[in-house]
Design a protein around this motif. Structure first.
Motif, PDB file in Angstrom:
ATOM      1  N   PHE A 141      -0.292   2.756  11.054  1.00  0.00           N
ATOM      2  CA  PHE A 141      -1.488   2.738  11.070  1.00  0.00           C
ATOM      3  C   PHE A 141      -2.356   1.434  10.773  1.00  0.00           C
ATOM      4  O   PHE A 141      -3.453   1.328  11.378  1.00  0.00           O
ATOM      5  CB  PHE A 141      -2.039   3.753  10.002  1.00  0.00           C
ATOM      6  CG  PHE A 141      -3.663   3.955   9.840  1.00  0.00           C
ATOM      7  CD1 PHE A 141      -4.203   4.947  10.859  1.00  0.00           C
ATOM      8  CD2 PHE A 141      -4.239   3.268   8.924  1.00  0.00           C
ATOM      9  CE1 PHE A 141      -5.478   5.092  10.582  1.00  0.00           C
ATOM     10  CE2 PHE A 141      -5.535   3.626   8.946  1.00  0.00           C
ATOM     11  CZ  PHE A 141      -6.172   4.426   9.484  1.00  0.00           C
ATOM     12  N   LEU A 142      -1.872   0.764   9.899  1.00  0.00           N
ATOM     13  CA  LEU A 142      -2.644  -0.637   9.592  1.00  0.00           C
ATOM     14  C   LEU A 142      -2.432  -1.406  10.838  1.00  0.00           C
ATOM     15  O   LEU A 142      -3.604  -2.111  11.179  1.00  0.00           O
ATOM     16  CB  LEU A 142      -1.748  -1.110   8.326  1.00  0.00           C
ATOM     17  CG  LEU A 142      -2.127  -0.485   6.948  1.00  0.00           C
ATOM     18  CD1 LEU A 142      -1.076  -1.079   6.046  1.00  0.00           C
ATOM     19  CD2 LEU A 142      -3.358  -0.161   6.542  1.00  0.00           C
ATOM     20  N   ARG A 143      -1.326  -1.525  11.544  1.00  0.00           N
ATOM     21  CA  ARG A 143      -1.393  -2.359  12.658  1.00  0.00           C
ATOM     22  C   ARG A 143      -2.197  -1.907  13.761  1.00  0.00           C
ATOM     23  O   ARG A 143      -2.989  -2.820  14.454  1.00  0.00           O
ATOM     24  CB  ARG A 143       0.138  -2.369  13.240  1.00  0.00           C
ATOM     25  CG  ARG A 143       1.013  -3.293  12.612  1.00  0.00           C
ATOM     26  CD  ARG A 143       2.342  -3.604  13.277  1.00  0.00           C
ATOM     27  NE  ARG A 143       3.077  -2.437  13.219  1.00  0.00           N
ATOM     28  CZ  ARG A 143       3.971  -2.122  12.376  1.00  0.00           C
ATOM     29  NH1 ARG A 143       4.157  -2.780  11.169  1.00  0.00           N
ATOM     30  NH2 ARG A 143       4.544  -0.727  12.352  1.00  0.00           N
ATOM     31  N   VAL A 151       1.035  -1.315  -0.032  1.00  0.00           N
ATOM     32  CA  VAL A 151       0.076   0.144  -0.017  1.00  0.00           C
ATOM     33  C   VAL A 151       0.715   1.233  -0.090  1.00  0.00           C
ATOM     34  O   VAL A 151       0.374   2.352   0.145  1.00  0.00           O
ATOM     35  CB  VAL A 151      -0.844   0.064   1.151  1.00  0.00           C
ATOM     36  CG1 VAL A 151      -1.838  -0.880   0.892  1.00  0.00           C
ATOM     37  CG2 VAL A 151      -0.123  -0.005   2.490  1.00  0.00           C
ATOM     38  N   ASP A 152       2.199   1.204  -0.495  1.00  0.00           N
ATOM     39  CA  ASP A 152       3.128   2.406  -0.293  1.00  0.00           C
ATOM     40  C   ASP A 152       2.416   3.646  -1.302  1.00  0.00           C
ATOM     41  O   ASP A 152       2.526   4.545  -0.698  1.00  0.00           O
ATOM     42  CB  ASP A 152       4.557   1.907  -0.651  1.00  0.00           C
ATOM     43  CG  ASP A 152       4.438   1.191  -2.202  1.00  0.00           C
ATOM     44  OD1 ASP A 152       3.821   0.306  -2.352  1.00  0.00           O
ATOM     45  OD2 ASP A 152       5.006   1.869  -2.950  1.00  0.00           O
ATOM     46  N   ALA A 153       2.054   3.149  -2.082  1.00  0.00           N
ATOM     47  CA  ALA A 153       1.190   4.297  -3.056  1.00  0.00           C
ATOM     48  C   ALA A 153       0.311   4.975  -2.491  1.00  0.00           C
ATOM     49  O   ALA A 153      -0.396   5.997  -2.750  1.00  0.00           O
ATOM     50  CB  ALA A 153       1.107   3.841  -4.482  1.00  0.00           C
ATOM     51  N   ALA A 154      -0.600   4.431  -1.530  1.00  0.00           N
ATOM     52  CA  ALA A 154      -1.910   4.813  -0.982  1.00  0.00           C
ATOM     53  C   ALA A 154      -1.378   5.794  -0.001  1.00  0.00           C
ATOM     54  O   ALA A 154      -2.493   6.280   0.661  1.00  0.00           O
ATOM     55  CB  ALA A 154      -2.631   3.735  -0.560  1.00  0.00           C
ATOM     56  N   GLY A 155      -0.207   6.052   0.656  1.00  0.00           N
ATOM     57  CA  GLY A 155      -0.037   6.701   1.551  1.00  0.00           C
ATOM     58  C   GLY A 155      -0.401   6.493   3.024  1.00  0.00           C
ATOM     59  O   GLY A 155      -0.548   7.154   4.023  1.00  0.00           O
TER      60      GLY A 155
END
Length: 110
Positions: A85-87, A76-80
């Protein structure tokens, strides 16, 4: 109006009305300490397991119940979106395209 989680569990025979009332009473007692979710209390009290609660929550919210092993994690690097945050919110990206990011969440109410 969506059905309450306690009603769903009772209708499925996973909880009886007296047990639900005890959990609701405990929820009311703790109201001043912060709002405990009923499902969390039911598990804490040993009245239902998370295995019983999760399908009932999915039914209540009208969302599919998915398991992480069904989906490979995607970048998801391109999604910023940061990994921290995901964790923190227990989010698993399952599809990342030029137009959208689809995610699975441990708690869709987060």
């Amino acid at each position: 109006m969506r059905q309450r989680i306690g009603q769903i569990l009772v209708s499925k025979g996973l909880l009886d009305a007296d047990e639900l009332e005890k959990a609701l009473a405990l929820q009311r007692e703790r109201a001043g300490l912060g709002r405990d979710k009923l499902g969390k209390l039911l598990i804490e009290m040993g009245l239902v397991s998370s295995r019983d609660l999760l399908p009932a929550l999915a039914e209540q919210l009208g969302v599919p119940l998915l398991f992480a092993k069904q989906f490979p994690a995607v970048a998801v690097d391109a999604a910023g979106v940061s990994a921290a945050f995901l964790r923190q919110y227990r989010i698993l990206p399952i599809e990342n395209t030029e137009t959208h990011l689809a995610v699975a969440m441990a708690d869709p109410l987060d």
